[in-house]
Enzyme design. Structure first.
Site, PDB file in Angstrom:
ATOM      1  N   CYS A 116       2.107  -5.903   0.180  1.00 38.09           N
ATOM      2  CA  CYS A 116       3.345  -5.690   0.942  1.00 38.09           C
ATOM      3  C   CYS A 116       3.250  -6.182   2.381  1.00 38.09           C
ATOM      4  O   CYS A 116       4.273  -6.291   3.059  1.00 38.09           O
ATOM      5  CB  CYS A 116       3.725  -4.210   0.927  1.00 38.09           C
ATOM      6  SG  CYS A 116       4.139  -3.635  -0.709  1.00 38.09           S
ATOM      7  N   HIS A 256       8.514  -2.669   6.935  1.00 40.00           N
ATOM      8  CA  HIS A 256       8.458  -2.842   5.482  1.00 40.00           C
ATOM      9  C   HIS A 256       9.212  -1.672   4.843  1.00 40.00           C
ATOM     10  O   HIS A 256       9.078  -0.528   5.288  1.00 40.00           O
ATOM     11  CB  HIS A 256       6.999  -2.850   5.036  1.00 40.00           C
ATOM     12  CG  HIS A 256       6.824  -2.800   3.549  1.00 40.00           C
ATOM     13  ND1 HIS A 256       7.462  -3.676   2.709  1.00 40.00           N
ATOM     14  CD2 HIS A 256       6.103  -1.953   2.763  1.00 40.00           C
ATOM     15  CE1 HIS A 256       7.131  -3.377   1.460  1.00 40.00           C
ATOM     16  NE2 HIS A 256       6.317  -2.338   1.460  1.00 40.00           N
ATOM     17  N   ASN A 286      11.945  -1.452  -2.738  1.00 37.09           N
ATOM     18  CA  ASN A 286      10.781  -2.129  -2.164  1.00 37.09           C
ATOM     19  C   ASN A 286      10.597  -3.475  -2.871  1.00 37.09           C
ATOM     20  O   ASN A 286      10.155  -3.521  -4.017  1.00 37.09           O
ATOM     21  CB  ASN A 286       9.552  -1.226  -2.352  1.00 37.09           C
ATOM     22  CG  ASN A 286       8.292  -1.824  -1.764  1.00 37.09           C
ATOM     23  OD1 ASN A 286       8.269  -2.974  -1.354  1.00 37.09           O
ATOM     24  ND2 ASN A 286       7.226  -1.036  -1.746  1.00 37.09           N
TER      25      ASN A 286
END
Ligand code: UT7
Length: 332
Positions: A116, A256, A286
């Site tokens: 990520c 994020h 996500n």
């Protein structure tokens, strides 16, 4: 002497049309819209449907929009860095595949895997090629087709992830805008808490690995959550402190999008109110490498030249980091 910095000079994104809502997930696993919303902030996510469609399908569209916005041709691109954990294939690199699809025939490219945190790793890597003067136009793509590695019988993970792609163009800036500072970290001891067990050289695919569902994302959510909260908040605070930035100096936090509670904790540590935090997790979930460029695209019209922006991420590996940049252009 004027310092050459790498500045983002265009942003673009693409998400697939299919919307997987919390209500639909209620039919797949033992969960509720209320649980997902309160624990994560997610209401829906996008899924790329269709046989033989990989991550470059989405990245291609994002890059084409990017080139159109900047008014340049694909042959002008020197380098493509494709940040992803879901490449079309193990090899060749998705950077090569998307370059061929878009016609970026003068570019070389490579994939970058930092889970990520990949997009911020890619941004910093790309910036070095600009700062040294080696190349003039670098595209950094952050994209994932997470639905290709998600187990839709595992309620711990299937509610979180979605598909999406974003891309930015980096060019030289001598006016003081662009990437000012970065902190990138990793710790392989965190590997066991968020990983894909099989499919690599350690455990190549076999009938047994498939039967054991080892090609899907395995996450110990609670542990990852704890590390994410402390590390993302710490690194975001650290980059502010070492650049003498107070909360009033920061125009935007671009975090994020893994969990709204992680984002809130990071903003709180930085002393920022909600109005300065880019949040689109409710729409996309996500998207791993896609989250930060998707936010930048969604908020582009609110960004002004000179705005101080902090990007911040945490992901599997573990990997984490923050980037401090000054936005390089006004809304058109
Ligand atoms: O982007 C890369 C990095 N990844 C992250 O940052 C993700 C970090 N982790 C998280 O976001 C959260 O840990 C999750 C969203 C994955 C889980 O939220 P949580 O608040 O940590 O829940 P939990 O795992 O502590 O589970 C609490 C309860 C458990 O039930 P009991 O043991 O209290 O009876 C779970 O079994 O919630 C249960 N549960 C669910 N219930 C309904 C777990 N998943 C679900 C679900 N629906 N989908």
């Amino acid at each position: 002497m004027t310092k050459t910095r790498a500045a983002i000079t265009a942003v673009a994104s693409h998400v697939p049309d299919y919307i997987l809502s919390n209500k639909e997930l209620e039919k797949l696993v033992d969960t509720t819209d209320d649980w997902i919303t309160t624990r994560t902030g997610i209401k829906e996510r996008r899924i790329l449907k269709g046989e033989g469609k990989g991550v470059t399908e989405m990245a291609k569209v994002a890059v084409e929009k990017l080139l159109e916005k900047r008014g340049i041709g694909p042959e002008e691109i020197d380098l493509v860095i494709f940040c992803t954990v879901t490449p079309d294939k193990i090899f060749p690199a998705s950077a090569n595949i998307v370059s061929a699809k878009v016609g970026m025939s003068n570019a070389f490219g490579f994939d970058l895997n930092a889970a990520c945190s990949g997009f911020i790793y890619g941004l910093v890597t790309g910036s070095k090629f600009i700062e040294t003067g080696s190349y003039k136009k670098v595209i950094v793509i952050g994209a994932d087709k997470m639905s290709s590695i998600i187990d839709y019988t595992d309620r711990q993970t299937c509610i979180i992830f979605g598909d999406g792609a974003g891309a930015v163009l980096l060019e030289a800036d001598e006016s003081g805008s662009g990437i000012q500072d970065s902190i990138l970290r990793s710790d392989g001891n965190g590997m066991q808490y968020l990983h894909q067990v099989a499919g690599g050289s350690e455990y190549p695919p076999t009938e047994e690995t498939v039967a054991a569902r080892q090609h899907y994302v395995h996450q110990e959510g609670k542990t990852v959550f704890k590390f994410a909260v402390s590390n993302m908040a710490d690194v975001s605070y650290e980059i502010m402190e070492r650049n003498n930035l107070g909360a009033d100096d920061v125009a935007w936090l671009v975090p994020h999008q893994a969990n709204l509670r992680i984002i809130d904790a990071t903003a709180k540590r930085m002393g920022l109110g909600k109005e300065k935090v880019m949040i689109n997790i409710h729409k996309y979930g996500n998207t791993t490498n896609g989250t930060i460029p998707l936010c930048l695209t969604d908020w582009e019209s609110k960004l002004n030249k000179g705005d101080n922006i902090i990007l911040s991420a945490f992901g599997g590996g573990f990997t984490w980091g923050s980037v401090y940049l000054k936005w390089a252009y006004d809304p058109s």
